[in-house]
Design a protein around this motif. Structure first.
Motif, PDB file in Angstrom:
ATOM      1  N   ASP A 197     -71.586  -1.523  55.060  1.00 37.35           N
ATOM      2  CA  ASP A 197     -71.776  -1.183  56.146  1.00 37.35           C
ATOM      3  C   ASP A 197     -72.904  -0.245  56.926  1.00 37.35           C
ATOM      4  O   ASP A 197     -73.720  -0.580  57.548  1.00 37.35           O
ATOM      5  CB  ASP A 197     -70.600  -0.075  56.719  1.00 37.35           C
ATOM      6  N   TYR A 198     -73.026   0.722  56.129  1.00 42.16           N
ATOM      7  CA  TYR A 198     -73.866   1.490  56.220  1.00 42.16           C
ATOM      8  C   TYR A 198     -75.403   1.629  55.495  1.00 42.16           C
ATOM      9  O   TYR A 198     -76.386   1.050  56.615  1.00 42.16           O
ATOM     10  CB  TYR A 198     -74.063   2.912  55.332  1.00 42.16           C
ATOM     11  N   CYS A 199     -75.430   0.579  54.995  1.00 40.74           N
ATOM     12  CA  CYS A 199     -76.902  -0.801  54.721  1.00 40.74           C
ATOM     13  C   CYS A 199     -77.168  -1.635  55.528  1.00 40.74           C
ATOM     14  O   CYS A 199     -77.893  -2.118  55.635  1.00 40.74           O
ATOM     15  CB  CYS A 199     -76.241  -0.948  53.170  1.00 40.74           C
ATOM     16  N   TYR A 200     -76.253  -2.449  56.378  1.00 39.60           N
ATOM     17  CA  TYR A 200     -75.590  -3.181  56.817  1.00 39.60           C
ATOM     18  C   TYR A 200     -76.732  -2.167  58.356  1.00 39.60           C
ATOM     19  O   TYR A 200     -77.713  -3.104  58.591  1.00 39.60           O
ATOM     20  CB  TYR A 200     -74.898  -4.220  57.520  1.00 39.60           C
ATOM     21  N   VAL A 201     -76.218  -1.638  58.705  1.00 40.19           N
ATOM     22  CA  VAL A 201     -76.953  -0.588  59.968  1.00 40.19           C
ATOM     23  C   VAL A 201     -78.030  -0.557  59.818  1.00 40.19           C
ATOM     24  O   VAL A 201     -78.874  -0.749  61.256  1.00 40.19           O
ATOM     25  CB  VAL A 201     -75.960   0.144  60.177  1.00 40.19           C
ATOM     26  N   ILE A 236     -85.557   4.244  67.415  1.00 41.67           N
ATOM     27  CA  ILE A 236     -84.349   3.430  66.621  1.00 41.67           C
ATOM     28  C   ILE A 236     -85.180   4.562  65.006  1.00 41.67           C
ATOM     29  O   ILE A 236     -84.402   4.534  64.386  1.00 41.67           O
ATOM     30  CB  ILE A 236     -85.572   2.592  66.377  1.00 41.67           C
ATOM     31  N   ILE A 237     -86.221   5.210  65.251  1.00 35.72           N
ATOM     32  CA  ILE A 237     -86.377   5.831  64.655  1.00 35.72           C
ATOM     33  C   ILE A 237     -85.512   7.032  64.122  1.00 35.72           C
ATOM     34  O   ILE A 237     -85.325   8.319  63.029  1.00 35.72           O
ATOM     35  CB  ILE A 237     -88.206   6.555  64.393  1.00 35.72           C
ATOM     36  N   ASN A 238     -85.614   7.780  65.168  1.00 33.35           N
ATOM     37  CA  ASN A 238     -84.484   9.556  65.204  1.00 33.35           C
ATOM     38  C   ASN A 238     -83.302   9.117  64.892  1.00 33.35           C
ATOM     39  O   ASN A 238     -82.161   9.459  65.619  1.00 33.35           O
ATOM     40  CB  ASN A 238     -84.710   9.613  66.701  1.00 33.35           C
ATOM     41  N   LYS A 269     -82.896   8.111  60.268  1.00 33.35           N
ATOM     42  CA  LYS A 269     -83.217  10.344  60.239  1.00 33.35           C
ATOM     43  C   LYS A 269     -83.132  10.885  59.095  1.00 33.35           C
ATOM     44  O   LYS A 269     -84.099  11.622  58.822  1.00 33.35           O
ATOM     45  CB  LYS A 269     -82.498  10.479  61.604  1.00 33.35           C
ATOM     46  N   ASP A 270     -81.879  10.371  58.209  1.00 35.98           N
ATOM     47  CA  ASP A 270     -81.518  11.261  57.042  1.00 35.98           C
ATOM     48  C   ASP A 270     -80.339  10.387  56.088  1.00 35.98           C
ATOM     49  O   ASP A 270     -79.644   9.823  56.187  1.00 35.98           O
ATOM     50  CB  ASP A 270     -79.959  12.359  57.799  1.00 35.98           C
ATOM     51  N   SER A 271     -81.312   8.759  55.962  1.00 33.54           N
ATOM     52  CA  SER A 271     -81.478   8.293  55.303  1.00 33.54           C
ATOM     53  C   SER A 271     -81.113   8.301  54.386  1.00 33.54           C
ATOM     54  O   SER A 271     -81.634   9.413  52.985  1.00 33.54           O
ATOM     55  CB  SER A 271     -82.413   7.441  55.285  1.00 33.54           C
ATOM     56  N   ILE A 292     -74.497   3.604  46.345  1.00 40.33           N
ATOM     57  CA  ILE A 292     -76.321   3.217  47.293  1.00 40.33           C
ATOM     58  C   ILE A 292     -76.883   3.762  45.648  1.00 40.33           C
ATOM     59  O   ILE A 292     -78.106   3.294  45.786  1.00 40.33           O
ATOM     60  CB  ILE A 292     -76.263   3.318  48.729  1.00 40.33           C
ATOM     61  N   LYS A 293     -76.688   4.503  45.885  1.00 39.52           N
ATOM     62  CA  LYS A 293     -77.311   5.771  44.787  1.00 39.52           C
ATOM     63  C   LYS A 293     -78.079   4.117  43.585  1.00 39.52           C
ATOM     64  O   LYS A 293     -78.768   4.335  43.285  1.00 39.52           O
ATOM     65  CB  LYS A 293     -77.122   6.409  44.514  1.00 39.52           C
ATOM     66  N   GLU A 294     -76.629   3.657  43.339  1.00 39.50           N
ATOM     67  CA  GLU A 294     -76.204   2.793  42.087  1.00 39.50           C
ATOM     68  C   GLU A 294     -77.172   1.581  42.440  1.00 39.50           C
ATOM     69  O   GLU A 294     -77.486   1.109  41.117  1.00 39.50           O
ATOM     70  CB  GLU A 294     -74.923   2.400  41.834  1.00 39.50           C
TER      71      GLU A 294
END
Length: 213
Positions: A11-15, A144-146, A151-153, A180-182
């Motif tokens: 979900d984090y990746c989709y957001v 969006i950037i903030n 910001k802490d991706s 995500i790391k994998e």
């Protein structure tokens, strides 16, 4: 527990992907505003230059038509209409030639710094509108950037593009990666092991890895 974390990170990746899509659309809108401004500015300058260039030939034509010697110039010494069209065509060609000369000269002169204040004055309203539009777009981009997601991706900066995010999402959805790391590690390996991608830009790499995976 692993499954919950996988869903959460997916979900984090989709957001993140949606935010990057918005950011890219924002950048496109900004470039379109600038492109439209340049086009409208050039069109306006060309119109004004054309009007200025018309002054000399129109003045010439007016001075001939309304002068006391108009009849003698048109009919010649014989007073007949035998060569009148030749004279009319010649006069029009002379006017067109003068128009082109003045137009081209005005175009060249407008490139010099001394005429920049005039150009700025001509485009004053366009520049004001552009400034307002760009500021609104930049405010949206900054928001969006903030966003804390970007910001802490959790995703390295070099992979922060909508194309790469789709590759990472595909790895996770297909079961090739649980976290995500994998997924990032798998993507990095894929890129490192494929020399074909070495000289390609980031967006192209992302698309091609996605297709090939």
């Amino acid at each position: 527990m692993v499954t919950d974390q996988k869903i959460s990170e997916l979900d984090y990746c989709y957001v993140s992907w949606e935010l990057l899509q918005e950011l890219e659309k924002n950048a496109f809108s900004r470039n379109e505003c600038i492109r439209a401004f340049k086009k409208e500015s050039n069109d306006r300058q060309s119109l004004i230059t054309s009007v200025v260039a018309l002054i000399l030939p129109m003045t010439l034509l007016g001075s001939i038509v309304f002068s006391n010697r108009a009849a003698s110039l048109m009919y010649g010494g014989t007073g007949t209409t035998e060569n009148i069209w030749t004279r009319v065509v010649g006069l029009l060609m002379l006017s067109a030639f003068l128009f082109l000369i003045v137009y081209m000269l005005s175009k060249e002169l407008s490139k010099y710094k001394v005429f920049w204040p005039i150009k700025k004055l001509i485009n004053q309203d366009l520049e004001a509108n552009l400034r307002l539009e760009v500021e609104a777009i930049d405010r949206k981009a900054s928001k969006i950037i903030n966003d804390s997601i970007l910001k802490d991706s959790k995703i390295p900066d070099k992979f922060l593009s909508s194309e790469f995010l789709m590759v990472i999402i595909k790895y996770m959805e297909s079961g090739q990666a649980s976290f995500i790391k994998e997924a990032v590690y798998a993507l990095q390996l894929d890129l490192n092991n494929t020399g074909y991608y070495a000289k390609r830009d980031a967006s192209t790499i992302g698309k091609e890895v996605f297709i090939r995976s």
